[in-house]
Design an enzyme around this catalytic site. Structure first.
Site, short mmCIF file in Angstrom:
data_model
loop_
_atom_site.label_atom_id
_atom_site.label_comp_id
_atom_site.label_asym_id
_atom_site.label_seq_id
_atom_site.Cartn_x
_atom_site.Cartn_y
_atom_site.Cartn_z
N LYS B 44 7.68 -2.82 -27.06
CA LYS B 44 7.09 -2.99 -25.73
C LYS B 44 8.21 -3.34 -24.75
CE LYS B 44 3.79 -4.27 -22.70
NZ LYS B 44 3.05 -3.19 -22.01
N ASN B 68 -4.15 3.23 -18.85
CA ASN B 68 -3.79 1.82 -18.95
C ASN B 68 -3.01 1.41 -17.72
OD1 ASN B 68 -0.84 0.81 -19.43
ND2 ASN B 68 -0.94 2.82 -20.40
N ALA B 69 -3.22 0.16 -17.35
CA ALA B 69 -2.42 -0.44 -16.27
C ALA B 69 -2.12 -1.88 -16.68
CB ALA B 69 -3.19 -0.40 -14.95
N ILE B 70 -1.40 -2.00 -17.80
CA ILE B 70 -1.05 -3.33 -18.31
C ILE B 70 -0.11 -4.02 -17.33
CG2 ILE B 70 -0.06 -4.61 -20.27
CD1 ILE B 70 -2.58 -2.89 -21.00
N LEU B 72 3.30 -3.99 -17.67
CA LEU B 72 4.51 -4.45 -18.37
C LEU B 72 4.54 -5.95 -18.64
CD1 LEU B 72 7.19 -2.19 -16.64
CD2 LEU B 72 6.30 -1.96 -18.96
N CYS B 128 7.41 3.65 -15.62
CA CYS B 128 6.09 3.01 -15.70
C CYS B 128 5.38 3.16 -14.36
CB CYS B 128 6.20 1.53 -16.06
SG CYS B 128 4.58 0.74 -16.00
N ILE B 189 7.14 12.37 -22.55
CA ILE B 189 6.85 11.90 -21.21
C ILE B 189 6.26 10.48 -21.26
CG2 ILE B 189 6.45 14.20 -20.27
CD1 ILE B 189 3.45 13.77 -20.50
#
Lengths: 257, 301
Positions: B44, B68-70, B72, B128, B189
């Site tokens: 990660k 997803n929109a974690i 980072l 990202c 990608i």
């Protein structure tokens, strides 16, 4: 105990209320499942790939059976509702921490469930040795699992339309019946859990609440299902605990909901 | 049969790696797969300081994949070096650390701290789509990509893989910019920017409104971009995007990837990585292929 993905066989399934299904699965996961844990079910339809987290309603270790009671909420659960006896489904488990039984043992407890948060409270009400006041909230007279809960303690019902028990929610039922407790266990929608957190703080008693959130992996890797926490936790090193792995049960004071 | 591939002087026992952000640092999936069997674990993304990430909901399912929109979320490089690297070093797999930052200085700080840790490679996240500062801001213009790549190369001890975004007009020119700046490899990608709206609640499915799309639905786009990038540069390409099984992985190798990463498939099937390793071997046996390198870029018109 190791988490596993395996194939379970459907022992039975029936509709027990409008949109609510009662599914019994034959699986070795039953041997180690504890109260308040959940498993994930994988839809067969490959356009819906993510596992669906569903709480464990009952565990029969002898017969190696897990009982799940769930609401049809979308494509995945609609597919599960069509599962018939003898068919199989891929599952992942056992997941999450579960309810701490020892905190309420021998005390006056509230076991509170709202809507589809009620099912995990059945196994809890069976396993907990305590003075159990079971307070459950429904939309209407479709009071699924009520009779079974009544075998494990005093049940108080609230319905949104007032058709059974107190009109309103579980908090209204507590007030109307003049109930009190030393420890609370709860699962249900977020507004209910927020109200319980406020009530527990006011009374100075602990409340163990089970949370839910959209999740992708179910095993703590994706960081999708986090909840803000009061303290920095040792895994994230920020104020974010993973509901799937550090939860789903948290002491209400530890989480910012 | 030889399944080994070499990327920037680092030899992987097989071409199967994990995609950053889908596998933590391996601990969670170590319960399901033998990490010793993987070519590499890509961690990660890690920044110089802890990042809290985005509000929830952070994930949503879409047809044939997910968003997803974690944002980072990560514990910061110091904790990572103390906890995650020693964990991964117990295994016979290569360690590739994904690095993120808000500024070039942030990236360099992480890269420098990793210098003497013994990790095998660095993957630089300039793609990202879910954070407002840094990350993709460096990955959508050739000059910005060239600049950050060359600055990181000055400070990096390990080989540098630049992870490219598909959210660009011309992937070939991005690949060439990374190569010209000294990147040792490129990976692609990253996720495609997407959106989902809940028509019943009339709200965005993600708190961040947009998220990165992954899963099998994006695979044809990824195969095309890997093919274009591999045709444009001489440095190795690591291919990913919707790989769920060995057939998918082989498609990427044929398109020109020297190795592949398995991402969202880990969520659909926690055993996916190991199954893909075995599946590639079965394919090689079926077609009597002695060396997996024979497959790289072997697609014919």
């Amino acid at each position: 105990m190791q988490k596993k993905k395996l194939t379970a066989t459907v022992k039975s399934q029936q509709k027990i209320a409008e949109g609510i299904y009662d599914l019994r699965l034959s699986t070795e996961l039953a041997a180690e499942a504890s109260v308040g844990q959940f498993i994930c079910l994988y839809p067969k339809d490959k356009s819906t790939l993510l596992p669906r987290p569903i709480s464990i309603c009952e565990v029969d270790k002898d017969k190696e059976t897990l009982r799940l009671v769930y609401r049809v909420a979308g494509k995945g659960t609609a597919e599960f509702s069509g599962l018939k006896e003898g068919e199989t489904v891929e599952i992942l488990g056992n997941l999450g921490n579960g309810f701490p039984l020892e905190k309420g043992a021998g005390k006056r407890v509230f076991i509170m469930g709202g809507g589809i948060g009620i099912p995990p409270m059945l196994e809890l009400s069976k396993r907990l040795s305590a003075e159990k006041q079971i307070i459950v909230g429904y939309r209407d007279r479709d009071t699924f699992l009520k009779e079974e809960l009544e075998q494990n303690g005093s049940v108080y019902v609230a319905t949104e339309d007032g058709s059974v028990g107190s009109r309103g929610n579980v908090m209204d039922a507590i007030r109307e019946n003049g109930l009190c407790a030393d420890v609370i266990y709860a699962c249900g929608p977020m507004p209910m859990l927020r109200a319980i957190k406020g009530y527990a703080q006011e009374k100075g008693i602990p409340a163990y609440i089970s949370l839910e959130e959209h999740m992708a992996c179910g095993v703590g890797a994706c960081l999708g299902c986090v909840v803000k926490t009061k303290n920095i936790d040792s895994h994230s090193h920020v104020n974010n605990a993973r509901i799937c792995t550090d939860g789903p049960v948290f002491e209400a004071g530890e989480v910012d909901i | 049969m030889n399944t080994k591939v070499t990327i920037a002087g680092v030899t992987l026992q097989n071409p199967v790696m994990t995609a950053s952000g889908t596998f933590g640092s391996g601990m969670e999936y170590g319960e399901f797969v033998d990490l010793n069997k993987l070519g590499a674990v890509v961690t990660k993304g890690v920044a110089n300081v802890p990042w809290a990430g985005n509000p929830t909901p952070r994930v949503a399912e879409v047809y044939g994949g997910m968003l997803n929109a974690i944002g980072l979320q990560n514990p910061g490089i110091d904790v990572f070096i103390e906890r995650d690297i020693p964990f991964l070093k117990q295994y016979q797999t290569k360690i590739i650390v994904n690095v993120c930052g808000k500024t070039v200085a942030d990236y360099i700080e992480v890269v420098e701290k990793l210098g003497d840790t013994g990790v095998d490679m660095l993957e630089i996240n300039v793609s990202c789509p879910n954070v407002k500062e840094g990350a993709i801001a460096f990955g959508q213009k050739t000059d910005a990509l060239f600049d950050i790549t060359s600055q990181i190369k000055k400070h990096a001890v390990q080989p540098v893989i630049m992870k490219l975004s598909p959210n660009v007009t011309d992937i070939s020119e991005m690949a060439r910019a990374a190569e010209a700046a000294g990147a040792d490899a490129i990976s692609l990608i990253n996720t495609l920017t997407g959106m989902k709206i809940d028509i019943h609640k009339r709200t965005f499915a993600l708190a961040n409104k947009t998220g990165g799309m992954s899963g099998p639905a994006i695979k044809p786009i990824a195969v095309r971009m890997v093919y274009q990038a591999a045709s444009a540069v001489k440095i190795p390409v690591i291919g990913m995007g919707g790989i769920c099984n060995a057939e998918d992985a082989i498609e990427f190798l044929l398109a020109g990837a020297s190795a592949v990463s398995v991402g969202a498939a880990n969520f659909f099937n926690p055993y996916a990585t190991e199954e893909i390793v075995r599946g590639i071997e079965a394919y090689m046996e079926q077609y009597k292929i002695e060396d997996v390198k024979e497959l790289i870029g072997a697609v014919q018109s």
